[in-house]
Motif scaffolding. Structure first.
Motif, PDB file in Angstrom:
ATOM      1  N   GLY A  27       3.651  19.808  -4.826  1.00  0.00           N
ATOM      2  CA  GLY A  27       4.726  19.074  -4.144  1.00  0.00           C
ATOM      3  C   GLY A  27       4.241  17.891  -3.345  1.00  0.00           C
ATOM      4  N   ARG A  28       4.487  17.935  -2.028  1.00  0.00           N
ATOM      5  CA  ARG A  28       4.192  16.821  -1.133  1.00  0.00           C
ATOM      6  C   ARG A  28       2.808  16.898  -0.500  1.00  0.00           C
ATOM      7  N   ARG A  29       1.957  17.730  -1.024  1.00  0.00           N
ATOM      8  CA  ARG A  29       0.562  17.709  -0.563  1.00  0.00           C
ATOM      9  C   ARG A  29      -0.198  16.652  -1.371  1.00  0.00           C
ATOM     10  N   PRO A  30      -1.246  16.079  -0.762  1.00  0.00           N
ATOM     11  CA  PRO A  30      -2.004  15.062  -1.508  1.00  0.00           C
ATOM     12  C   PRO A  30      -2.681  15.685  -2.721  1.00  0.00           C
ATOM     13  N   VAL A  31      -2.638  14.960  -3.826  1.00  0.00           N
ATOM     14  CA  VAL A  31      -3.332  15.445  -5.012  1.00  0.00           C
ATOM     15  C   VAL A  31      -4.833  15.482  -4.712  1.00  0.00           C
ATOM     16  N   VAL A  39       0.854  -1.181   0.000  1.00  0.00           N
ATOM     17  CA  VAL A  39       0.000   0.000   0.000  1.00  0.00           C
ATOM     18  C   VAL A  39       0.894   1.236   0.000  1.00  0.00           C
ATOM     19  N   SER A  40       0.495   2.268  -0.720  1.00  0.00           N
ATOM     20  CA  SER A  40       1.320   3.474  -0.717  1.00  0.00           C
ATOM     21  C   SER A  40       1.378   4.066   0.682  1.00  0.00           C
ATOM     22  N   ARG A  41       2.574   4.420   1.068  1.00  0.00           N
ATOM     23  CA  ARG A  41       2.827   4.913   2.420  1.00  0.00           C
ATOM     24  C   ARG A  41       2.041   6.191   2.714  1.00  0.00           C
ATOM     25  N   PHE A  42       1.896   7.018   1.700  1.00  0.00           N
ATOM     26  CA  PHE A  42       1.164   8.275   1.812  1.00  0.00           C
ATOM     27  C   PHE A  42       0.063   8.319   0.753  1.00  0.00           C
ATOM     28  N   GLU A  43      -0.817   9.278   0.874  1.00  0.00           N
ATOM     29  CA  GLU A  43      -1.733   9.566  -0.219  1.00  0.00           C
ATOM     30  C   GLU A  43      -0.907   9.970  -1.444  1.00  0.00           C
ATOM     31  N   VAL A  44      -1.383   9.655  -2.636  1.00  0.00           N
ATOM     32  CA  VAL A  44      -0.671  10.070  -3.850  1.00  0.00           C
ATOM     33  C   VAL A  44      -0.542  11.597  -3.836  1.00  0.00           C
ATOM     34  N   THR A  45       0.662  12.071  -4.091  1.00  0.00           N
ATOM     35  CA  THR A  45       0.946  13.504  -3.991  1.00  0.00           C
ATOM     36  C   THR A  45       0.855  14.197  -5.343  1.00  0.00           C
ATOM     37  N   PHE A  46       0.862  15.530  -5.302  1.00  0.00           N
ATOM     38  CA  PHE A  46       0.923  16.300  -6.540  1.00  0.00           C
ATOM     39  C   PHE A  46       2.206  15.994  -7.313  1.00  0.00           C
ATOM     40  N   ASP A  47       3.313  15.825  -6.601  1.00  0.00           N
ATOM     41  CA  ASP A  47       4.568  15.470  -7.289  1.00  0.00           C
ATOM     42  C   ASP A  47       4.385  14.203  -8.116  1.00  0.00           C
ATOM     43  N   GLU A  48       3.763  13.191  -7.531  1.00  0.00           N
ATOM     44  CA  GLU A  48       3.589  11.913  -8.215  1.00  0.00           C
ATOM     45  C   GLU A  48       2.572  12.034  -9.349  1.00  0.00           C
ATOM     46  N   ASN A  77       0.307   4.911  11.445  1.00  0.00           N
ATOM     47  CA  ASN A  77      -0.397   3.894  12.224  1.00  0.00           C
ATOM     48  C   ASN A  77       0.502   2.680  12.439  1.00  0.00           C
ATOM     49  N   GLY A  78      -0.070   1.616  12.982  1.00  0.00           N
ATOM     50  CA  GLY A  78       0.723   0.443  13.331  1.00  0.00           C
ATOM     51  C   GLY A  78       1.363  -0.275  12.163  1.00  0.00           C
ATOM     52  N   PHE A  79       0.884  -0.065  10.960  1.00  0.00           N
ATOM     53  CA  PHE A  79       1.480  -0.676   9.770  1.00  0.00           C
ATOM     54  C   PHE A  79       2.482   0.250   9.082  1.00  0.00           C
ATOM     55  N   GLY A  80       2.671   1.454   9.624  1.00  0.00           N
ATOM     56  CA  GLY A  80       3.610   2.389   9.006  1.00  0.00           C
ATOM     57  C   GLY A  80       2.990   3.223   7.904  1.00  0.00           C
ATOM     58  N   LEU A  81       1.660   3.343   7.892  1.00  0.00           N
ATOM     59  CA  LEU A  81       0.949   4.113   6.875  1.00  0.00           C
ATOM     60  C   LEU A  81       0.494   5.452   7.458  1.00  0.00           C
ATOM     61  N   TYR A  88     -11.410  17.960  -1.443  1.00  0.00           N
ATOM     62  CA  TYR A  88     -11.046  17.076  -0.328  1.00  0.00           C
ATOM     63  C   TYR A  88     -11.094  15.609  -0.748  1.00  0.00           C
ATOM     64  N   LEU A  89     -10.976  15.363  -2.041  1.00  0.00           N
ATOM     65  CA  LEU A  89     -10.958  13.990  -2.554  1.00  0.00           C
ATOM     66  C   LEU A  89      -9.601  13.664  -3.176  1.00  0.00           C
ATOM     67  N   GLY A  90      -8.996  12.581  -2.695  1.00  0.00           N
ATOM     68  CA  GLY A  90      -7.739  12.084  -3.245  1.00  0.00           C
ATOM     69  C   GLY A  90      -7.754  10.567  -3.260  1.00  0.00           C
ATOM     70  N   PHE A  91      -6.591   9.944  -3.238  1.00  0.00           N
ATOM     71  CA  PHE A  91      -6.533   8.472  -3.258  1.00  0.00           C
ATOM     72  C   PHE A  91      -5.128   8.001  -2.923  1.00  0.00           C
ATOM     73  N   ARG A  92      -5.005   6.717  -2.680  1.00  0.00           N
ATOM     74  CA  ARG A  92      -3.711   6.051  -2.597  1.00  0.00           C
ATOM     75  C   ARG A  92      -3.807   4.742  -3.368  1.00  0.00           C
ATOM     76  N   VAL A  93      -2.678   4.075  -3.573  1.00  0.00           N
ATOM     77  CA  VAL A  93      -2.661   2.901  -4.450  1.00  0.00           C
ATOM     78  C   VAL A  93      -2.196   1.663  -3.688  1.00  0.00           C
ATOM     79  N   ALA A  94      -2.453   0.524  -4.314  1.00  0.00           N
ATOM     80  CA  ALA A  94      -2.004  -0.768  -3.786  1.00  0.00           C
ATOM     81  C   ALA A  94      -1.524  -1.625  -4.945  1.00  0.00           C
ATOM     82  N   ARG A  95      -0.774  -2.649  -4.607  1.00  0.00           N
ATOM     83  CA  ARG A  95      -0.440  -3.668  -5.611  1.00  0.00           C
ATOM     84  C   ARG A  95      -0.120  -4.982  -4.917  1.00  0.00           C
TER      85      ARG A  95
END
Length: 340
Positions: A176-180, A144-153, A257-261, A329-336
């Motif tokens: 930059g490092r703010r969530p997209v 799982v992505s450690r952070f929300e997907v950022t504007f940089d990404e 959190n406990g999983f490092g996310l 206030y809508l963004g996302f993160r990814v998994a694989r």
């Protein structure tokens, strides 16, 4: 290079050649006095050729055996048929972090496990769509992505010709490092499509069950950190942070959190893969995306946001938006998936 099955044949051939050489030497000693000089020279040449052949064969067999031994030691039996990429060979442990490319999201390994999804009827702020509670088992670790997907990404995707060239507004808060933000579910799908093509890995959004499992990180409390909102644990309306109800915070501004996310609750609501269902009746028990029987124009979002009250940051809280909505206030993160 010979196979293992050929090695006994080669050694038999070597023994036969050695025996032939000994016989020739014995014959040479016995009959040397009686043979003419021409015969002796002919025999010597013949023996010399055999000696050279045996020497060459011995060297070749030795090299073959050594090569096969080295291959057997270096290449595991399961990978002799086809070499795997370096990332696939590594043994990844829970909370390990890695990236598939320089501009890709940083990923964290989430362990397999089981949890109770949803909220009990007694939980303050609960809605009926959070029930009935049910057991979900995530059979395999996943990333799982450690952070929300950022504007940089996101901007890296656009610069590489992906994401349909869409450049969402940052509302004047900075990129930059703010969530997209201002990205729809459809936009998020364009991003994971680009990321999958770029890396050769199968990226996707999290299912609703995966999201809650990763968010809880082994807890069954109202919030990932406990049963009260506390102070400065997240970015929401009345969370006690300097960004409350004003704007997004740079990713990683709060404790993981406990999983490092990071930011699994608060900051921005996050799209998941699931189609919307009014309750959990019939929900899959394996954590897979829940598509069948749902309203797939409405996609599930999780995690609350900087504009919402603490009740919407509860681990069990969920909501939906139309898949083409773009909101600040809508963004996302990814998994694989990870290799077996």
């Amino acid at each position: 290079m010979p196979s293992y099955a050929d090695i006994p044949k080669l050694f038999n051939r070597l023994r036969e050649d050695a025996a032939f050489e000994r016989e020739q030497r014995e014959d040479e000693g016995k009959h040397n006095k009686n043979e003419t000089r021409q015969q002796a020279m002919s025999l010597a040449r013949k023996v010399g050729r055999r000696r050279r052949a045996v020497s060459v064969l011995t060297s070749l067999v030795g090299l073959c055996v050594l090569g096969i031994a080295i291959i057997a030691q270096v290449t595991p039996a399961s990978t002799q048929a086809a070499a795997q990429p370096p990332m696939q060979k590594q043994t990844l442990k829970p909370k390990d972090m890695f990236k598939d490319c320089a501009n890709c999201p940083e990923l964290v390994v989430v362990p397999a496990g089981s949890f109770t999804m949803g909220s009990p009827a007694s939980e303050p702020g609960r809605s009926t769509e959070e029930g009935p509670q049910h057991m979900v088992t995530i059979a395999r670790p996943f990333a799982v992505s450690r952070f929300e997907v950022t504007f940089d990404e996101w901007d890296a995707c656009v610069a590489d010709g992906g994401c349909n060239g869409y450049k969402p507004s940052d509302e004047g808060w900075g990129r930059g490092r703010r969530p997209v933000i201002n990205v729809s579910w459809d936009d998020a799908q364009a991003y994971v499509t680009w990321l999958s093509k770029k890396t050769g890995k199968s990226y996707r959004l999290l299912s609703g069950a995966e999201y809650e499992y990763a968010m809880r990180a082994g807890t069954q409390t109202i919030y990932p950190w406990g049963n009260t909102i506390g102070t400065n644990n997240a970015n929401c309306h009345a969370c006690g942070s300097r960004w409350d109800a004003k704007q997004t915070a740079p990713v990683g501004s709060f404790a993981p959190n406990g999983f490092g996310l990071y930011d699994m609750v608060g900051n921005v609501r996050e799209w998941t893969e699931d189609c919307y269902h009014e309750t959990y009746n019939g929900a899959p028990p394996d954590g897979s995306a829940w598509i069948e029987g749902g309203n797939c124009y409405h996609r599930v979002v999780r995690g609350g946001s900087f504009l919402l009250a603490p009740a919407f940051l509860r681990s069990a809280s969920r909501y939906w938006f139309a898949s083409d909505y773009r909101l600040r206030y809508l963004g996302f993160r990814v998994a694989r998936a990870l290799a077996p």
